[in-house]
Design a protein around this motif. Structure first.
Motif, PDB file in Angstrom:
ATOM      1  N   GLY A  99      18.216   0.358   3.456  1.00  0.00           N
ATOM      2  CA  GLY A  99      17.592  -0.776   2.783  1.00  0.00           C
ATOM      3  C   GLY A  99      18.622  -1.793   2.327  1.00  0.00           C
ATOM      4  N   LEU A 100      19.750  -1.286   1.817  1.00  0.00           N
ATOM      5  CA  LEU A 100      20.825  -2.167   1.375  1.00  0.00           C
ATOM      6  C   LEU A 100      21.397  -2.957   2.547  1.00  0.00           C
ATOM      7  CD1 LEU A 100      22.697  -3.115  -0.900  1.00  0.00           C
ATOM      8  CD2 LEU A 100      24.153  -1.142  -0.388  1.00  0.00           C
ATOM      9  N   GLN A 101      21.539  -2.285   3.682  1.00  0.00           N
ATOM     10  CA  GLN A 101      22.069  -2.953   4.873  1.00  0.00           C
ATOM     11  C   GLN A 101      21.151  -4.115   5.279  1.00  0.00           C
ATOM     12  OE1 GLN A 101      22.282  -0.325   8.243  1.00  0.00           O
ATOM     13  NE2 GLN A 101      22.942  -1.947   9.642  1.00  0.00           N
ATOM     14  N   PHE A 102      19.840  -3.879   5.325  1.00  0.00           N
ATOM     15  CA  PHE A 102      18.892  -4.933   5.712  1.00  0.00           C
ATOM     16  C   PHE A 102      18.851  -6.057   4.668  1.00  0.00           C
ATOM     17  CE2 PHE A 102      16.826  -1.576   8.396  1.00  0.00           C
ATOM     18  CZ  PHE A 102      17.051  -2.209   9.612  1.00  0.00           C
ATOM     19  N   ALA A 103      18.903  -5.699   3.395  1.00  0.00           N
ATOM     20  CA  ALA A 103      18.858  -6.710   2.333  1.00  0.00           C
ATOM     21  C   ALA A 103      20.099  -7.598   2.380  1.00  0.00           C
ATOM     22  CB  ALA A 103      18.721  -6.043   0.972  1.00  0.00           C
ATOM     23  N   ARG A 104      21.263  -7.002   2.649  1.00  0.00           N
ATOM     24  CA  ARG A 104      22.489  -7.800   2.742  1.00  0.00           C
ATOM     25  C   ARG A 104      22.453  -8.719   3.961  1.00  0.00           C
ATOM     26  NH1 ARG A 104      27.216  -3.542   0.943  1.00  0.00           N
ATOM     27  NH2 ARG A 104      27.080  -4.011  -1.284  1.00  0.00           N
ATOM     28  N   LEU A 120       0.814  -1.213   0.000  1.00  0.00           N
ATOM     29  CA  LEU A 120       0.000   0.000   0.000  1.00  0.00           C
ATOM     30  C   LEU A 120       0.850   1.266   0.000  1.00  0.00           C
ATOM     31  CD1 LEU A 120      -2.699  -1.059   2.617  1.00  0.00           C
ATOM     32  CD2 LEU A 120      -2.989  -0.901   0.144  1.00  0.00           C
ATOM     33  N   LYS A 121       2.165   1.092  -0.005  1.00  0.00           N
ATOM     34  CA  LYS A 121       3.138   2.193   0.003  1.00  0.00           C
ATOM     35  C   LYS A 121       3.056   3.047   1.266  1.00  0.00           C
ATOM     36  CE  LYS A 121       3.505   2.121  -4.916  1.00  0.00           C
ATOM     37  NZ  LYS A 121       3.560   2.719  -6.172  1.00  0.00           N
ATOM     38  N   GLU A 122       2.667   2.403   2.360  1.00  0.00           N
ATOM     39  CA  GLU A 122       2.662   3.053   3.674  1.00  0.00           C
ATOM     40  C   GLU A 122       3.887   2.503   4.422  1.00  0.00           C
ATOM     41  OE1 GLU A 122      -1.119   2.597   5.606  1.00  0.00           O
ATOM     42  OE2 GLU A 122      -2.208   3.257   3.820  1.00  0.00           O
ATOM     43  N   TYR A 123       5.032   3.012   4.039  1.00  0.00           N
ATOM     44  CA  TYR A 123       6.292   2.446   4.490  1.00  0.00           C
ATOM     45  C   TYR A 123       6.566   2.689   5.970  1.00  0.00           C
ATOM     46  CZ  TYR A 123       6.760   2.202  -0.540  1.00  0.00           C
ATOM     47  OH  TYR A 123       6.543   1.942  -1.863  1.00  0.00           O
ATOM     48  N   ASP A 124       6.149   3.835   6.493  1.00  0.00           N
ATOM     49  CA  ASP A 124       6.378   4.100   7.917  1.00  0.00           C
ATOM     50  C   ASP A 124       5.584   3.132   8.781  1.00  0.00           C
ATOM     51  OD1 ASP A 124       8.189   6.206   7.568  1.00  0.00           O
ATOM     52  OD2 ASP A 124       6.557   7.646   7.235  1.00  0.00           O
ATOM     53  N   LYS A 125       4.349   2.858   8.395  1.00  0.00           N
ATOM     54  CA  LYS A 125       3.532   1.888   9.149  1.00  0.00           C
ATOM     55  C   LYS A 125       4.148   0.490   9.060  1.00  0.00           C
ATOM     56  CE  LYS A 125      -0.968   4.155   8.928  1.00  0.00           C
ATOM     57  NZ  LYS A 125      -2.350   4.045   8.467  1.00  0.00           N
ATOM     58  N   ALA A 126       4.663   0.158   7.886  1.00  0.00           N
ATOM     59  CA  ALA A 126       5.302  -1.152   7.718  1.00  0.00           C
ATOM     60  C   ALA A 126       6.494  -1.278   8.661  1.00  0.00           C
ATOM     61  CB  ALA A 126       5.735  -1.346   6.269  1.00  0.00           C
ATOM     62  N   LEU A 127       7.291  -0.216   8.757  1.00  0.00           N
ATOM     63  CA  LEU A 127       8.455  -0.251   9.639  1.00  0.00           C
ATOM     64  C   LEU A 127       8.040  -0.294  11.106  1.00  0.00           C
ATOM     65  CD1 LEU A 127      10.834   2.200   7.760  1.00  0.00           C
ATOM     66  CD2 LEU A 127      11.078  -0.282   8.004  1.00  0.00           C
ATOM     67  N   GLU A 128       6.947   0.402  11.464  1.00  0.00           N
ATOM     68  CA  GLU A 128       6.455   0.356  12.844  1.00  0.00           C
ATOM     69  C   GLU A 128       6.073  -1.061  13.241  1.00  0.00           C
ATOM     70  OE1 GLU A 128       3.180   2.983  13.720  1.00  0.00           O
ATOM     71  OE2 GLU A 128       4.170   4.670  12.736  1.00  0.00           O
ATOM     72  N   VAL A 129       5.486  -1.793  12.313  1.00  0.00           N
ATOM     73  CA  VAL A 129       5.040  -3.155  12.613  1.00  0.00           C
ATOM     74  C   VAL A 129       6.209  -4.137  12.588  1.00  0.00           C
ATOM     75  CG1 VAL A 129       3.616  -5.064  11.750  1.00  0.00           C
ATOM     76  CG2 VAL A 129       2.703  -2.748  11.753  1.00  0.00           C
ATOM     77  N   ILE A 130       7.091  -3.985  11.611  1.00  0.00           N
ATOM     78  CA  ILE A 130       8.118  -5.004  11.390  1.00  0.00           C
ATOM     79  C   ILE A 130       9.327  -4.850  12.303  1.00  0.00           C
ATOM     80  CG2 ILE A 130       9.606  -4.039   9.581  1.00  0.00           C
ATOM     81  CD1 ILE A 130       7.951  -7.457   9.502  1.00  0.00           C
ATOM     82  N   ALA A 152      13.873  -3.861   4.356  1.00  0.00           N
ATOM     83  CA  ALA A 152      14.657  -3.354   3.220  1.00  0.00           C
ATOM     84  C   ALA A 152      13.736  -2.802   2.140  1.00  0.00           C
ATOM     85  CB  ALA A 152      15.532  -4.462   2.644  1.00  0.00           C
ATOM     86  N   SER A 153      12.637  -3.487   1.899  1.00  0.00           N
ATOM     87  CA  SER A 153      11.675  -3.032   0.890  1.00  0.00           C
ATOM     88  C   SER A 153      11.023  -1.713   1.303  1.00  0.00           C
ATOM     89  CB  SER A 153      10.616  -4.116   0.685  1.00  0.00           C
ATOM     90  OG  SER A 153       9.683  -3.736  -0.266  1.00  0.00           O
ATOM     91  N   ALA A 154      10.714  -1.589   2.590  1.00  0.00           N
ATOM     92  CA  ALA A 154      10.122  -0.345   3.087  1.00  0.00           C
ATOM     93  C   ALA A 154      11.114   0.807   2.964  1.00  0.00           C
ATOM     94  CB  ALA A 154       9.671  -0.520   4.539  1.00  0.00           C
ATOM     95  N   HIS A 155      12.373   0.556   3.291  1.00  0.00           N
ATOM     96  CA  HIS A 155      13.392   1.608   3.163  1.00  0.00           C
ATOM     97  C   HIS A 155      13.620   1.964   1.695  1.00  0.00           C
ATOM     98  CE1 HIS A 155      14.602   2.241   7.310  1.00  0.00           C
ATOM     99  NE2 HIS A 155      14.515   0.932   7.491  1.00  0.00           N
TER     100      HIS A 155
END
Length: 173
Positions: free
Chosen positions: A52-57, A5-15, A40-43
């Motif tokens: 995002g790169l740090q989390f993906a790696r 849904l492109k609500e990246y801040d909410k995604a980060l709050e949950v994850i 990483a996707s949210a970032h």
């Protein structure tokens, strides 16, 4: 769902709390790698490419340890997208190649597995058809044997009656 849904801040709050919990118990497992990829996707969506790169790696490291090939496909695609946004086309191309290679190998494996299953099913159907034909042949042979036995019995009874009748005729003469 929030990243879709492109609500990246909410995604980060949950994850983030969930990811911290998995890191705290210090076990490498698919949910941790999945949390890292979602983060990483949210970032990436927030255009914070370095984080995002740090989390993906980190997710890639965990996936390599546990040999999570299916999730690696998604992670390679994610890494390719991040490097592409960072303008590092060589790395983006490398991870896109890894993504394509792994995806193709898994698709080939799935295809071979399905082909093997179809072959087993076809062999099983052939066996069942053979069994059916053999059962029919056995029934036909049983009927033929019964008819032959009946004919033999009829001939024996007829021959016996002929001898009895011959005996009566001889006795009467």
């Amino acid at each position: 769902m929030y990243t879709d849904l492109k609500e990246y801040d909410k995604a980060l709050e949950v994850i983030n709390p969930l990811m911290q919990y998995y890191k705290r118990i210090k076990r490498i497992m698919p949910p941790l790698a999945n949390c890292l990829m979602i983060s990483a996707s949210a970032h990436l969506g927030k255009k914070d490419y370095k984080t995002g790169l740090q989390f993906a790696r980190e997710a890639l490291t965990d996936l390599r340890i546990m040999n999570g090939r299916v999730m690696m496909i998604q992670n390679y695609k994610l890494l390719s997208d991040i490097f592409s946004k960072l303008g590092k086309t060589d790395s983006a191309y490398y991870y896109l190649g890894q993504y394509t290679t792994l995806k193709d190998s898994l698709i080939n494996r799935q295809f071979l597995w399905k082909l093997s299953n179809y072959k087993k099913e076809a062999d099983e159907a052939k066996k069942e058809a053979r069994i059916g034909f053999l059962n029919r042949d056995n029934k036909i042979k049983e009927q033929q044997l019964k008819q032959e036995a009946s004919l033999k019995n009829f001939l024996l009874i007829g021959l016996l009656l002929l001898f009895v009748a011959g005996g009566f005729i001889l006795r009467t003469l």
